[in-house]
Design an enzyme around this catalytic site. Structure first.
Site, PDB file in Angstrom:
ATOM      1  N   GLU A  10      46.839  27.627  43.963  1.00 50.65           N
ATOM      2  CA  GLU A  10      47.174  29.156  44.236  1.00 50.65           C
ATOM      3  C   GLU A  10      48.157  29.185  45.565  1.00 50.65           C
ATOM      4  OE1 GLU A  10      43.875  31.967  43.980  1.00 50.65           O
ATOM      5  OE2 GLU A  10      44.596  32.479  46.018  1.00 50.65           O
ATOM      6  N   ARG A  34      22.378  48.073  16.537  1.00 50.64           N
ATOM      7  CA  ARG A  34      22.709  48.395  18.057  1.00 50.64           C
ATOM      8  C   ARG A  34      23.278  47.046  18.440  1.00 50.64           C
ATOM      9  NH1 ARG A  34      24.608  52.108  18.300  1.00 50.64           N
ATOM     10  NH2 ARG A  34      26.190  51.071  19.368  1.00 50.64           N
ATOM     11  N   LYS A  84      42.442  26.912  46.066  1.00 48.80           N
ATOM     12  CA  LYS A  84      42.773  28.295  46.665  1.00 48.80           C
ATOM     13  C   LYS A  84      42.875  28.178  48.271  1.00 48.80           C
ATOM     14  CE  LYS A  84      40.509  30.936  43.119  1.00 48.80           C
ATOM     15  NZ  LYS A  84      39.452  31.942  42.844  1.00 48.80           N
ATOM     16  N   ASP A  96      50.474  34.030  43.105  1.00 52.23           N
ATOM     17  CA  ASP A  96      49.377  35.057  43.387  1.00 52.23           C
ATOM     18  C   ASP A  96      49.847  36.440  44.146  1.00 52.23           C
ATOM     19  OD1 ASP A  96      46.967  36.018  43.088  1.00 52.23           O
ATOM     20  OD2 ASP A  96      46.439  35.585  45.052  1.00 52.23           O
ATOM     21  N   LYS A 111      36.916  36.251  35.243  1.00 55.00           N
ATOM     22  CA  LYS A 111      36.303  37.233  35.444  1.00 55.00           C
ATOM     23  C   LYS A 111      35.822  38.098  34.153  1.00 55.00           C
ATOM     24  CE  LYS A 111      39.386  38.542  39.237  1.00 55.00           C
ATOM     25  NZ  LYS A 111      40.525  38.956  40.071  1.00 55.00           N
TER      26      LYS A 111
END
Lengths: 268, 268, 268, 268, 268, 268
Positions: free
Chosen positions: F186, F89, F156, F207, F124
């Site tokens: 950014e 598994r 940022k 962005d 992410k």
């Protein structure tokens, strides 16, 4: 301690999580179900619960070394019911075990009352619990032998065999270990005892000797080294051994076979 | 296991390091000093030494569950003397403890010979050693109760109190736990037993009941749930309890108070 | 060691991974760039690379304690280039540091040639590296002082202040520590030395005393305790201190300020 | 940090535990015994003691980067004596080492006063302490080179050899590494420098070049890449190197050979 | 959680450390960018930031299980900007993933509205996140299947093959597993279903059967065991399967393929 | 990996342990149930099983990056049945997830065929799996963005706000970060893009800009910085974005929302 909780809780207490919400409070009390010497209420039981919830309140916790009779309250705590139920078994498993050791040690100490001898533990402890167990021995009135292989020297049969003589083994050890550590040698015969005296051993262990031989050994040594008796000592034999004049008696069963004392957690 | 070795060895075995070089080989033998049920020679003792030196050779290791008499060889190993001396105490501490549990379990099993009942352990285990201890119980002929709070449901007094009735507590639990897990309820009275039957509890624990009450409970339940007896069971009382018709008897002292059996490591 | 590699490699050696495939082999050689005492080639450097790839081959590794001259090969290894490049810096950082310690220790040992005194280390070690550093001191010809706070007793100023006298502090310690451990007391004056002698201290440390005072102290003690000199000892002052008759000289800079020796990894 | 305390304390400070009870408070002061650049009083020393007892009070802690003269107080703490004695050695070992690095870095920075060049560290750090040591370099006025093998690309001899040319190695690296990272190449000759310029290398390291060659290289590069000088830089040579026009000078001894500065803990 | 932060932060957030001082405070808000079922704001997001700084203030945190629309505030926090920036990505990665699972589960639950069937998860979870993912399934309205291989028995093809029959496999399992655990068997045919009924299996899994076969199986079983449907269930097929009369439907994609929902962290 | 196995196995696979003995061997095959890009057969699946039993034999393991069609064998292993069932598994969960990522990445790569642009991942990722997931992106044809907060600088909104201007933020960052790392900023508007160009930013992130604005930005920048497009990129929009002339397109869903591909383990 975290490991112990993880072992008992797994991925969660599914019974309690199903039934209780996090905001229900409860009050739990540890009660002695038999006479015992208390140990670990403050340092162990309290910490188990605090690890689960740092805001639990400890209302009482018996001092280490105090004697409790059947029915005495040892520990009292207020906190979330989920926390109390999650920590209950680990806390009890630990203090029942440690109080068992302290209680047995105290029984040995009682047997040697009035005699100038120390009862010590050994390295025959439960893996993972040595520091706690040795602490319980001290609380019960005993003394600690070395904690591990690095903070004491004990030269045994096969160390001696490897060096051809006690004298050589001692000389080798002395030249290589920190000067802060004493040298102890395990002996089976009076000849070995004599050789230990001659080469300035600090501590002489009399291993499984008869009472007569022990007395003779103590006479031989005559204060020139500490004398430790060892081997199968029981509550029945400990006083006679103590009377032989040895300085220390080391007893394995203090830590490897002390039965858990009976303590229950009641709810109020 | 690494932790256990670290606990016993500290920063090094200063006695052995002073006296032996790394290339001296030795042969050690574990010998039973009393009759016992063997457990852990292959899985525990061998692994302790292999962790220290993966090249040690295990010449013999008694099968788990085999009975040994005084003098029987349980385990035989060849390897560097430093390795054997470094691992000796940890290996012995573990197998003496585990064989103690298996031996005590086997004694209980002997008492119930011929009766259709299982002896099970509890969560009253030594913190850090639960998996090994529960394995030793199985080796001694017993069965395992739940391993931790997440793989079994046991509804006790205060769970019930929180829900106002057994029925509600069981309903709540059933709706929230995995469907793969049975629900057990701890009961003190026949009324509680009846309520458990009525709400379809899977396992009913009879906690500290008299023999008479237990028999009555077993009659009431009549096969509609598993019945587990619990509370202060001893070698003297276990057979009578078994004869009451319960399916399981859980016994805490198997793991919390089994004395270590005597095993020594001899050198050849 | 794994931690050290992780610290240096991060999530991967992006330079090497971009340029080399895993199956390219290389041969690397550690070469002394200055005279040094070798330590750690077998136990440290080899292990660093083996942790990365257990199949690397160590072709040569100088014995611990051997002297190397500029240009001497200390260590030679064959293995995947990626493994050699990944382990290079950690291995070098460790052996350059340890050889630095052994080399400095050997320089102190040379200064006291012919005198019956031991050079010992202290607890002034680099956090995380104590066992390795104390090993390097031994390889350089020195002895080890206690490893940590639990395997030796050293009673200092504020311990004494807390007990009102050396005598009381020693009595208290003796009654509570394992009998396997000696008691050392730090002294600043001859009065303190005298009190130590009177209460049977095992080791007397003369802290930052003048040569004259040290000589007087040694005379006072007259073999009834081991004598350790301590405090700001340098290569220039060590012989004079040794000539004062002390048994041991402890030197912090052996471990806290030994400069790294220069070793480079060459490719062949 | 916990590891460091465990390393120094072992299973307990047997001297202090024998003599002090847990409720005795003390006040300790770290005093500079020589001029130094302070680093770690708040982030390191304070944390060591707080790990032992979260309720200690830090009365003062010198700012990182501030210069201290002999006798200056660096750090002052109130707390249980047992806590202060247990943490003393680890805290001192760390800050003496880190202040040593910051102080040495500041000495290099002083040498290059007025010149547009940065002093950087290397990966030649003490295993386990890299982050702290690199922080100390910054506090001393230096800059950090890459932290590990994954946050910077440095193409060396054998990377180049594997690709047959610098150009190919750079192309390969550029295609496989994150676009957030610059490429640095180590060069020994002006030909290599020229090839680096031609293939758009971001940073060119001049490894062990003479001052003349360095100056020539800087002229060749003419601002098209950052220029880093490297190799055996000392306090005596650093200014001349800086005057050659390089942008950065990386110095291994900042972290591998900075001697510990002398700081003592006094009691009040 | 510490591991997750370490994975994302590495040796430090070099951007934020360069620009912000530790004493600048900020306020961050998690905003839903699409409709979702909220999970983890209190137990996960809050804890991530508290691990970095125990003094952050959580101003709001949506309850687990509550539905949020686009633009809804899920979580609001005040604390040092460095802390908020350091924890932002890990907190978002976790809650976006968990809300994705809860949202998908809720979509399945909506499909079976009014039918007496449970939706359960499987062991097809993301390694390292199982407990959190199974919690999200519960929050979304689903139930949990066994957590791991030790808290449930599922007998599959090759277990059966090894025993020659379902009956034998079940008998063997029953005799060796804790009595607190139910036995589930995976079946492909009605014959297997019949055998399961005959040997008293607790839970019968119908694996990848057609709707017709499932209906027939449910009829055969007729309440004598729990019935679980399994295999490639989608939002389109789940209602029909539920209508076949099974008790449980287990769905792997709940945890292995739920897309992350869109949540952003805004600053105020 | 050990953690992942522990999570899935708990204290043991009670089904398998009840039914199989340790010496039964089996052969398992991973089969693709849908077209996919293979990743992890050698480095992940093989390792999972080897951790459980170092003697398993891997008969085949598809190369990373190879395409598999439905029915293709990806991996074949011989070993103890208990080992194969214990690891099944975890191994499947990992490779299904990683192949899912590689397959989705390859789909994006196909969309941009012929265009000089790179597809990169983001931070992410699934907590705990970043290194594996980023590896899968590379295998699928993508590139890696920074791994964590310490190996790349991304300035940022709120970094800029704290400094009052992009120019100041960039200056501050440049002075404090290692010279080996590029600076990315950014931007939301063309004014910001212009400021980035003016102050020498290395990488400019556009962005969530419209295609038109992106094209304009690319024109403005004109090769003086790398240009990265970011924000809600899908398979439908990626080609148009690529045609705008940006150098890189970063895509979060590659790692946070790639559905697991279907792979089953068959027995032979």
């Amino acid at each position: 301690m975290r490991q112990f909780l993880l072992e008992d809780i797994g991925h969660g207490d599914i019974t309690t999580d199903a039934i209780f919400s996090n905001d229900q409070e409860g009050r739990g009390v540890f009660v002695a179900k038999e006479p015992l010497v208390s140990v670990g209420m403050k340092k162990v039981a309290a910490n188990v619960f605090k690890l689960l919830d740092e805001n639990v309140q400890i209302l009482q916790a018996m001092e280490d070394g105090q004697r409790a009779e059947t029915g005495d309250v040892l520990f009292e705590i207020i906190g979330p019911v989920t926390c109390l139920l999650n920590g209950e078994r680990v806390a009890l498993n630990l203090v029942q075990h440690l109080c068992g050791i302290a209680t047995l040690t105290a029984a040995f100490i009682k047997q040697i009352k009035g005699l100038p001898v120390q009862i010590t533990d050994t390295r025959k402890t439960t893996p993972g619990l040595r520091i706690l167990e040795k602490y319980a021995v001290k609380v019960g009135g005993g003394s600690n032998h070395r904690f591990n292989l690095s903070d004491g020297v004990l030269i045994k049969d096969n160390h001696i065999a490897a060096c051809s003589s006690i004298t050589d083994a001692v000389k080798l050890a002395r030249s290589r270990i920190p000067h802060t550590i004493r040298i102890e040698v395990e002996t089976d015969t009076l000849e070995q005892v004599q050789e230990c005296i001659d080469c300035g051993v600090d501590i002489i262990m009399l291993d499984n000797m008869t009472l007569d031989t022990m007395r003779e050994a103590v006479g031989l040594i005559d204060g020139r080294a500490l004398v430790e008796a060892s081997g199968g000592v029981t509550l029945d034999t400990v006083r006679k051994i103590a009377q032989s004049g040895v300085d220390l008696i080391s007893i394995g069963c203090l830590t490897h076979s002390a039965p858990a004392v009976d303590i229950s957690m009641d709810w109020q």
